[in-house]
Write a protein that holds these residues in place. Structure first.
Motif, PDB file in Angstrom:
ATOM      1  N   GLY A 173       0.742  -1.401  -0.217  1.00  0.00           N
ATOM      2  CA  GLY A 173       0.064  -0.064  -0.151  1.00  0.00           C
ATOM      3  C   GLY A 173       0.840   1.271  -0.008  1.00  0.00           C
ATOM      4  N   GLU A 174       1.977   1.145   1.037  1.00  0.00           N
ATOM      5  CA  GLU A 174       2.861   2.389   0.960  1.00  0.00           C
ATOM      6  C   GLU A 174       3.585   2.860  -0.541  1.00  0.00           C
ATOM      7  N   LEU A 175       4.030   1.799  -1.164  1.00  0.00           N
ATOM      8  CA  LEU A 175       4.611   1.713  -2.596  1.00  0.00           C
ATOM      9  C   LEU A 175       3.796   2.108  -3.512  1.00  0.00           C
ATOM     10  N   CYS A 176       2.332   1.674  -3.568  1.00  0.00           N
ATOM     11  CA  CYS A 176       1.443   2.249  -4.484  1.00  0.00           C
ATOM     12  C   CYS A 176       0.865   3.780  -4.160  1.00  0.00           C
ATOM     13  N   LYS A 177       0.916   4.083  -3.062  1.00  0.00           N
ATOM     14  CA  LYS A 177       0.774   5.569  -2.754  1.00  0.00           C
ATOM     15  C   LYS A 177       1.734   6.413  -3.233  1.00  0.00           C
ATOM     16  N   ALA A 178       3.123   5.980  -3.131  1.00  0.00           N
ATOM     17  CA  ALA A 178       4.176   6.823  -3.527  1.00  0.00           C
ATOM     18  C   ALA A 178       4.067   6.932  -4.971  1.00  0.00           C
ATOM     19  N   VAL A 179       3.786   5.736  -5.653  1.00  0.00           N
ATOM     20  CA  VAL A 179       3.974   5.524  -7.022  1.00  0.00           C
ATOM     21  C   VAL A 179       2.829   6.414  -7.860  1.00  0.00           C
ATOM     22  N   ALA A 180       1.491   6.172  -7.147  1.00  0.00           N
ATOM     23  CA  ALA A 180       0.493   7.113  -7.569  1.00  0.00           C
ATOM     24  C   ALA A 180       0.296   8.550  -7.561  1.00  0.00           C
ATOM     25  N   TRP A 181       1.115   8.809  -6.260  1.00  0.00           N
ATOM     26  CA  TRP A 181       1.473  10.254  -6.009  1.00  0.00           C
ATOM     27  C   TRP A 181       2.247  10.908  -7.319  1.00  0.00           C
ATOM     28  N   MET A 182       3.467  10.089  -7.577  1.00  0.00           N
ATOM     29  CA  MET A 182       4.521  10.459  -8.330  1.00  0.00           C
ATOM     30  C   MET A 182       3.697  10.694  -9.862  1.00  0.00           C
ATOM     31  N   HIS A 183       3.003   9.659 -10.219  1.00  0.00           N
ATOM     32  CA  HIS A 183       2.199   9.924 -11.528  1.00  0.00           C
ATOM     33  C   HIS A 183       1.164  10.803 -11.455  1.00  0.00           C
ATOM     34  N   SER A 184       0.695  11.230 -10.397  1.00  0.00           N
ATOM     35  CA  SER A 184      -0.388  12.402 -10.353  1.00  0.00           C
ATOM     36  C   SER A 184       0.465  13.903 -10.721  1.00  0.00           C
ATOM     37  N   VAL A 185       1.648  13.902 -10.429  1.00  0.00           N
ATOM     38  CA  VAL A 185       2.260  15.172 -10.628  1.00  0.00           C
ATOM     39  C   VAL A 185       3.356  14.802 -11.936  1.00  0.00           C
ATOM     40  N   ALA A 356      -2.675  -9.859 -11.245  1.00  0.00           N
ATOM     41  CA  ALA A 356      -3.169  -9.908 -12.611  1.00  0.00           C
ATOM     42  C   ALA A 356      -3.722  -8.737 -13.336  1.00  0.00           C
ATOM     43  N   ARG A 357      -4.170  -7.706 -12.574  1.00  0.00           N
ATOM     44  CA  ARG A 357      -4.403  -6.449 -13.102  1.00  0.00           C
ATOM     45  C   ARG A 357      -3.155  -5.749 -13.489  1.00  0.00           C
ATOM     46  N   LEU A 358      -2.197  -5.954 -13.180  1.00  0.00           N
ATOM     47  CA  LEU A 358      -0.859  -5.143 -13.530  1.00  0.00           C
ATOM     48  C   LEU A 358      -0.066  -6.048 -14.383  1.00  0.00           C
ATOM     49  N   VAL A 369      -1.822   2.423 -11.352  1.00  0.00           N
ATOM     50  CA  VAL A 369      -1.747   2.168  -9.906  1.00  0.00           C
ATOM     51  C   VAL A 369      -2.709   2.679  -8.876  1.00  0.00           C
ATOM     52  N   ALA A 370      -3.217   3.982  -9.311  1.00  0.00           N
ATOM     53  CA  ALA A 370      -4.124   4.816  -8.531  1.00  0.00           C
ATOM     54  C   ALA A 370      -5.642   4.125  -8.230  1.00  0.00           C
ATOM     55  N   ASP A 371      -5.754   3.313  -9.436  1.00  0.00           N
ATOM     56  CA  ASP A 371      -7.038   2.607  -9.328  1.00  0.00           C
ATOM     57  C   ASP A 371      -7.043   1.322  -8.669  1.00  0.00           C
ATOM     58  N   LEU A 372      -6.090   0.818  -8.154  1.00  0.00           N
ATOM     59  CA  LEU A 372      -5.790  -0.391  -7.406  1.00  0.00           C
ATOM     60  C   LEU A 372      -7.037  -0.445  -6.035  1.00  0.00           C
ATOM     61  N   TRP A 373      -7.008   0.817  -5.595  1.00  0.00           N
ATOM     62  CA  TRP A 373      -8.014   0.891  -4.444  1.00  0.00           C
ATOM     63  C   TRP A 373      -9.212   0.518  -4.421  1.00  0.00           C
ATOM     64  N   GLU A 374      -9.647   0.365  -5.650  1.00  0.00           N
ATOM     65  CA  GLU A 374     -10.920  -0.389  -6.064  1.00  0.00           C
ATOM     66  C   GLU A 374     -11.170  -1.558  -5.774  1.00  0.00           C
ATOM     67  N   LEU A 389      -5.739  11.855  -4.377  1.00  0.00           N
ATOM     68  CA  LEU A 389      -5.151  12.413  -5.697  1.00  0.00           C
ATOM     69  C   LEU A 389      -5.962  13.300  -6.397  1.00  0.00           C
ATOM     70  N   PRO A 390      -5.409  14.389  -7.191  1.00  0.00           N
ATOM     71  CA  PRO A 390      -6.427  15.262  -7.928  1.00  0.00           C
ATOM     72  C   PRO A 390      -6.780  14.532  -9.392  1.00  0.00           C
ATOM     73  N   PRO A 391      -8.053  14.948  -9.681  1.00  0.00           N
ATOM     74  CA  PRO A 391      -8.705  14.340 -10.803  1.00  0.00           C
ATOM     75  C   PRO A 391      -7.627  14.382 -12.100  1.00  0.00           C
ATOM     76  N   ASP A 392      -8.005  13.626 -12.965  1.00  0.00           N
ATOM     77  CA  ASP A 392      -7.031  13.331 -14.341  1.00  0.00           C
ATOM     78  C   ASP A 392      -6.931  14.978 -15.056  1.00  0.00           C
ATOM     79  N   ASP A 393      -7.844  15.650 -15.014  1.00  0.00           N
ATOM     80  CA  ASP A 393      -7.682  17.160 -15.718  1.00  0.00           C
ATOM     81  C   ASP A 393      -6.959  17.975 -14.868  1.00  0.00           C
ATOM     82  N   ALA A 394      -6.406  17.553 -13.684  1.00  0.00           N
ATOM     83  CA  ALA A 394      -5.630  18.505 -12.956  1.00  0.00           C
ATOM     84  C   ALA A 394      -4.262  18.104 -12.816  1.00  0.00           C
ATOM     85  N   VAL A 395      -3.653  16.950 -13.579  1.00  0.00           N
ATOM     86  CA  VAL A 395      -2.565  16.668 -13.525  1.00  0.00           C
ATOM     87  C   VAL A 395      -1.913  17.204 -14.565  1.00  0.00           C
TER      88      VAL A 395
END
Length: 451
Positions: A173-185, A356-358, A369-374, A389-395
């Protein structure tokens, strides 16, 4: 100093800041962080484009024995940061200047890592402290992370047998949070692997720390991308973690290849093997600097094994270790059932769903990565809170007017910083991370260039 590790282009050493020189430098970093957070929240304390002022300190003074005398502000800075008199432990990543002169890739890797790390702050990403050059080396100073590599935890049979599903969720979870945040910026790592994930403490200690348990490191291949035109073409990273589009030499979106690499990490974390490499009785092999083999047959065999590895990756062919039927113990929430640990982790349906999703051959069908919390497995015992995370149009990154090359690798003595000003709690890194002085990351920055 003592060695911590050696890579392709650099070596990492444990060092101690016995003169306390990082105290003032860290205040500079915290000042930039506080300012960036203030901009992020829409409540800037100053006028846009201005820099915090600094009260000019007296020239460095020395005692008769040659020891430096700190100004009152500098002494107070050291106290506020809690540095012991014996000096703070840090990790110094050293790259030989001669290697940089002979190999442009090593030079770019060093400069890019400095430029990226000094512009980001996240609780699960290693912190930048300083950078400088000596006549023989370029040096990057990072916080020292004492728990060791995640690879060492997984590769040790005794420690692997103690890993349970809540701990996997915490690390994952911590790895995914870091990677999802990186991708959001708009930042991609491009070398996510077990060796580049560090543990901050003993993962079997109880209670686990409320702060981060893992830190992602080694940003020499990372870069900022344009989310509107994300395709890259530089082939980089480790083959065992490479996505099919990379091994086939196609252009790629670094966010999608990062997602694939995360899938490889989770598979390895729960099986003690890599999904596309042939099984090894000795666990996961450590990467080594390539050696010239004298035996022609050995060379031929290794070429054949590498070719087979790349074919399996290109086809997306992997399998789970042979074991008992899969178990959904963690999904059901039945605490009376036997805990899942060690080799039994590979039977978890939640883990298999994540992988399997990745590990999907078609990057267009691969999960973000940000969608895995579903998935409900991501909200089970041990899991950290999902990211905000910010919405896609805010990235997007700021697009300032850019004049000239990237910023200097080191702080100047004349930089304007307030050493005596108040650095409040807002300067601490938030759970979701902060892009520090993002307006400096212009089109000419090496952090945005493809090499």
């Amino acid at each position: 100093m003592k060695p911590l590790g050696t890579g392709t282009f650099s070596s990492v050493w444990l060092a101690r800041d016995i003169k306390g020189q990082l105290g003032a430098l860290e205040l500079v970093r915290k000042s930039s962080l506080a300012r960036s957070k203030s901009y992020k929240r829409g409540r800037s304390r100053g006028i846009d484009g201005t820099r915090p002022t600094r009260k000019k300190a007296a020239k460095d003074r020395q005692t008769s024995d040659g020891n430096s005398v700190l100004s009152p502000g500098e002494e107070d800075a050291g106290k506020r940061l809690g540095h012991a008199k014996t000096g703070r432990l840090v990790a110094v990543k050293m790259t030989e200047r001669s290697l940089c002169s002979a190999n442009s890739r090593s030079r770019v890797s060093f400069v890019r890592e400095v430029e990226v790390l000094r512009h980001i702050a996240h609780p699960s990403i290693v912190s930048y402290l300083h950078s400088f050059s000596t006549p023989s080396h370029h040096c990057l100073v990072l916080e020292h992370i004492s728990g060791g590599e995640l690879l060492d935890l997984v590769d040790n049979p005794e420690s692997f047998a103690r890993i349970d599903e809540p701990l996997v969720r915490r690390i994952w979870g911590e790895l995914c949070k870091a990677v999802a945040w990186m991708h959001s910026v708009g930042l991609v790592h491009r070398d996510i692997k077990l060796e580049n994930i560090l543990l901050t403490t003993d993962p079997f200690a109880r209670p686990l720390p409320s702060s981060s348990l893992i830190k992602l490191t080694d940003f020499g291949l990372s870069r900022f991308i344009d989310p509107e035109q994300p395709q890259l073409n530089t082939l980089c990273g480790s083959e065992s973690y490479a996505a099919p589009e990379l091994v086939m030499g196609r252009t790629y979106d670094g966010r999608e290849t990062d997602a694939w690499a995360c899938g490889v990490v989770l598979y390895a974390l729960t099986t003690r093997r890599l999904p596309f490499d042939p099984p090894s009785p000795n666990g996961i092999p450590h990467e080594q600097v390539a050696r010239v083999e004298a035996d022609w047959e050995v060379q031929q065999r290794k070429r054949g094994e590498r070719r087979a590895l790349l074919v399996r990756i290109a086809k997306g062919e992997y399998s789970w270790p042979e074991s008992a039927p899969t178990s959904s113990d963690s999904d059901s929430g039945d605490v009376m059932k036997q805990a899942v640990t060690g080799e039994a982790l590979a039977r978890s349906e939640g883990v298999r769903r994540m992988v399997a999703r990745l590990l999907v051959r078609d990057p267009r069908k691969r999960a973000r990565v940000a969608d895995l919390w579903e998935d409900e497995w991501m909200r089970g015992e041990g899991a950290p809170a999902p990211p905000t995370l910010p919405p896609d149009d805010a990235v997007s990154l700021p697009t300032p007017t850019w004049e000239g090359p990237s910023a200097s690798l080191s702080l100047s003595a004349d930089d304007d910083v307030d050493l005596d000003g108040d650095i409040d709690a807002d300067a601490d890194v938030e759970d979701e991370g902060v892009l520090v002085d993002g307006e400096d990351i212009g089109p000419g920055s090496v952090a945005r260039q493809e090499h």
